[in-house]
Design an enzyme around this catalytic site. Structure first.
Site, PDB file in Angstrom:
ATOM      1  N   LYS A 280       0.863  -1.175   0.000  1.00 52.93           N
ATOM      2  CA  LYS A 280       0.000   0.000   0.000  1.00 52.93           C
ATOM      3  C   LYS A 280       0.906   1.234   0.000  1.00 52.93           C
ATOM      4  O   LYS A 280       1.762   1.378   0.869  1.00 52.93           O
ATOM      5  CB  LYS A 280      -0.893  -0.011   1.245  1.00 52.93           C
ATOM      6  CG  LYS A 280      -2.066   0.952   1.189  1.00 52.93           C
ATOM      7  CD  LYS A 280      -3.151   0.477   0.218  1.00 52.93           C
ATOM      8  CE  LYS A 280      -4.411   1.306   0.347  1.00 52.93           C
ATOM      9  NZ  LYS A 280      -5.135   1.035   1.609  1.00 52.93           N
ATOM     10  N   HIS A 281       0.731   2.095  -0.973  1.00 47.21           N
ATOM     11  CA  HIS A 281       1.538   3.303  -1.092  1.00 47.21           C
ATOM     12  C   HIS A 281       3.040   2.990  -1.053  1.00 47.21           C
ATOM     13  O   HIS A 281       3.809   3.624  -0.331  1.00 47.21           O
ATOM     14  CB  HIS A 281       1.173   4.304   0.002  1.00 47.21           C
ATOM     15  CG  HIS A 281      -0.247   4.783  -0.085  1.00 47.21           C
ATOM     16  ND1 HIS A 281      -0.764   5.390  -1.208  1.00 47.21           N
ATOM     17  CD2 HIS A 281      -1.282   4.703   0.801  1.00 47.21           C
ATOM     18  CE1 HIS A 281      -2.035   5.687  -1.008  1.00 47.21           C
ATOM     19  NE2 HIS A 281      -2.387   5.266   0.197  1.00 47.21           N
ATOM     20  N   ASN A 423      12.923   5.444   7.752  1.00 46.23           N
ATOM     21  CA  ASN A 423      13.544   4.411   8.573  1.00 46.23           C
ATOM     22  C   ASN A 423      12.622   3.199   8.658  1.00 46.23           C
ATOM     23  O   ASN A 423      11.432   3.347   8.883  1.00 46.23           O
ATOM     24  CB  ASN A 423      13.825   4.943   9.974  1.00 46.23           C
ATOM     25  CG  ASN A 423      14.990   5.906  10.020  1.00 46.23           C
ATOM     26  OD1 ASN A 423      16.051   5.620   9.485  1.00 46.23           O
ATOM     27  ND2 ASN A 423      14.801   7.045  10.671  1.00 46.23           N
ATOM     28  N   HIS A 529      14.603   5.555   0.095  1.00 41.84           N
ATOM     29  CA  HIS A 529      13.951   6.855   0.266  1.00 41.84           C
ATOM     30  C   HIS A 529      12.917   7.097  -0.827  1.00 41.84           C
ATOM     31  O   HIS A 529      12.898   6.405  -1.821  1.00 41.84           O
ATOM     32  CB  HIS A 529      14.987   7.977   0.242  1.00 41.84           C
ATOM     33  CG  HIS A 529      15.919   7.923   1.421  1.00 41.84           C
ATOM     34  ND1 HIS A 529      17.241   7.574   1.305  1.00 41.84           N
ATOM     35  CD2 HIS A 529      15.697   8.128   2.743  1.00 41.84           C
ATOM     36  CE1 HIS A 529      17.813   7.600   2.504  1.00 41.84           C
ATOM     37  NE2 HIS A 529      16.894   7.935   3.398  1.00 41.84           N
TER      38      HIS A 529
END
Length: 529
Positions: A280-281, A423, A529
């Site tokens: 999800k996302h 993180n 990231h």
């Protein structure tokens, strides 16, 4: 001044991809267009019964040097570049016997295909086209008077206009010229990037990337953003190469999330059993291995049932009917797998909003490749994160050694953490995630979020103990302070895998020893990231 419509009287055709060639040339011939051609193209047209003039007869020079020299001649380039309304250009053409060329049809030597099939250095170099790009650029520059076709999919439009008006209009010539320049740019990018790799230049002074439009998208991440999907031609199995069996067109976010899901599930070798990832996302909300695909899905779903709603599901093995039925119990956007049984496709057939993709294989997580990201004024380039560690490479840094079951869970959690936004903290137990903390500014926050989600699911499942009790935990980067390990111990975790390398490693190890936790270092981190 450019003419609105240019008549097509003479065409030069020289193609390596002969898809639709004969039909296209026959239609040109029927409209009275004279055809010039070279080598294998001329042979194919003659065998089809078409009248063709050889470029060699026009230039007065035979093809030579294994076909390397055939179209690099003023009789060809003058016919492409001459301005039709410039008296000096036309006089020069008349003085030197140069006939005008109104349409150029060229597709290039199959360089990209040669690289993709693993051609050696000499083979790749031999498949670098020279005459083709030169002619394409000449015709595209002179689009005020010349049409240029580099893609088979443009044949029909050219023929439709020719039949309707006897030529090509200016807007079409402009669009064809833009497509032509994009093709030569992509071709040169492919050559330069291949050569950089072949000769070991890691940071070439100039770098280019190119793609081919796969589909225009309704919008990007948000409705006010325009977007499209381009493919690079890389043969890596995934959303770009998949077959879509059903469902509406994929969106920008669907494509991004489906790629993330499939790359994650590919970390688990299907020879070792089924695995399922739910995304999800772009973050996993559940990942699991099990004896069956259906069980792997259910265990992944039980990590975070709330987030799984409207998610993307990836499997590392064939989707079967039982798994398909389990998936249809909630709303799912996309399912991607190497294959799907007839039964599974039948189960999904009634779900018109569910997309099913099959790829024919899994991407190799250990394979190299290039990833890039745009920033203002430039872009960042790096190699694909294909880093992996094996159990013998781990360094146990605590007094307690991990058990065999803990080691398996640690390796599983580490594979998942590689695909979680930093993180990243991943709690896992019995080869299934039980809590995931993603994308936080501090590692302690990710630790607490993962624990909180696990507690929520334990309550939803009416379990007496939190799911993190006895869990193994992976951290994508080192713990900067001992508080992270303390929080894991408070959650009931008993084993930790992390890269190590903090100036406070000794404090972190001491905290693990004090709480009876086993800890291993990988010596490798997985920031994402």
């Amino acid at each position: 001044m450019p003419q609105e419509i240019i008549p097509l009287k003479r065409a030069l055709i020289s193609v390596s991809d002969k898809t639709g060639l004969v039909e296209f040339a026959r239609a040109l011939d029927a409209e009275g267009v004279e055809i010039l051609s070279t080598g294998g193209t001329a042979k194919a047209l003659r065998e089809a019964g078409l009248a063709v003039s050889d470029v060699a007869d026009v230039t007065g020079f035979p093809e030579m040097m294994d076909g390397r020299v055939k179209t690099l001649h003023p009789a060809v380039h003058g016919g492409l570049l001459a301005l039709r309304d410039d008296a000096a250009h036309q006089k020069a053409a008349e003085d030197h016997g140069i006939g005008m060329i109104d349409l150029l049809v060229v597709n290039l030597y199959p360089f990209e295909e040669t690289v993709a099939r693993g051609g050696d250095y000499a083979d790749c170099v031999e498949n670098i086209d020279i005459g083709g790009p030169a002619m394409i650029r000449a015709a595209a520059k002179n689009h005020a008077y010349v049409g240029v076709v580099v893609d088979v999919q443009d044949y029909d439009e050219v023929l439709d206009q020719l039949r309707a008006s006897g030529g090509l209009d200016l807007a079409t010539r402009q669009r064809l010229a833009q497509t032509a320049y994009a093709r030569t740019a992509a071709y040169d990018a492919a050559v330069s990037n291949w050569m950089a790799g072949a000769i070991g230049v890691e940071t070439p002074r100039r770098r280019a990337f190119a793609g081919t439009l796969a589909q225009g998208l309704r919008y990007g991440e948000n409705p006010h953003q325009r977007a499209a999907f381009y493919t690079t031609g890389e043969a890596r199995p995934g959303v770009a190469t998949a077959r879509q069996w059903q469902g509406k067109e994929l969106s920008y976010n669907n494509i991004n999330d489906t790629d993330a899901a499939f790359e994650l599930v590919a970390e688990f070798d299907p020879a070792d059993g089924p695995a399922c990832a739910i995304i999800k996302h772009a973050n996993p909300c559940g990942v699991a291995r099990a004896d069956t695909a259906a069980e792997a899905y259910r265990r992944a779903f039980d990590c975070d049932r709330t987030s799984a709603f409207g998610g993307i599901i990836a499997l590392n093995q064939t989707l079967d009917g039982e798994t398909a039925r389990a998936i249809t119990e909630i709303f799912t956007e996309v399912v991607i797998a190497p294959d799907a049984t007839d039964e599974a496709r039948e189960v999904f057939a009634g779900r018109k909003n569910l997309r099913l993709l099959t790829t024919g294989g899994l991407p190799d997580p250990a394979a190299g490749g290039t990833a890039f990201r745009q920033v203002a004024g430039g872009f960042l380039v790096q190699s694909r994160d294909n880093g992996r560690v094996a159990p013998p490479e781990l360094k146990v840094v605590t007094k307690r050694q991990p058990s065999e079951a803990e080691l398996a869970d640690l390796m599983f959690a580490w594979s998942v953490a590689k695909h979680v936004k930093s993180n990243a903290i991943v709690y896992a137990k019995d080869l299934a995630t039980v809590g995931i903390g993603a994308g936080q500014m501090s590692r302690i926050d990710s630790t607490r979020i993962g624990r909180s989600k696990a507690q929520d699911m334990a309550e939803a499942l009416s379990l007496p103990l939190p799911l993190t009790s006895g869990a193994a935990v992976a951290s994508d980067a080192f713990f900067p302070f001992a508080d992270g390990v303390e929080a894991l111990a408070d959650a009931g975790a008993e084993a930790v895998i992390q890269p190590g390398g903090s100036v406070r490693d000794a404090e972190v190890i001491a905290a693990a020893d004090a709480r009876g936790i086993t800890m291993v270092f990988t010596g490798q981190r997985h920031f994402r990231h």
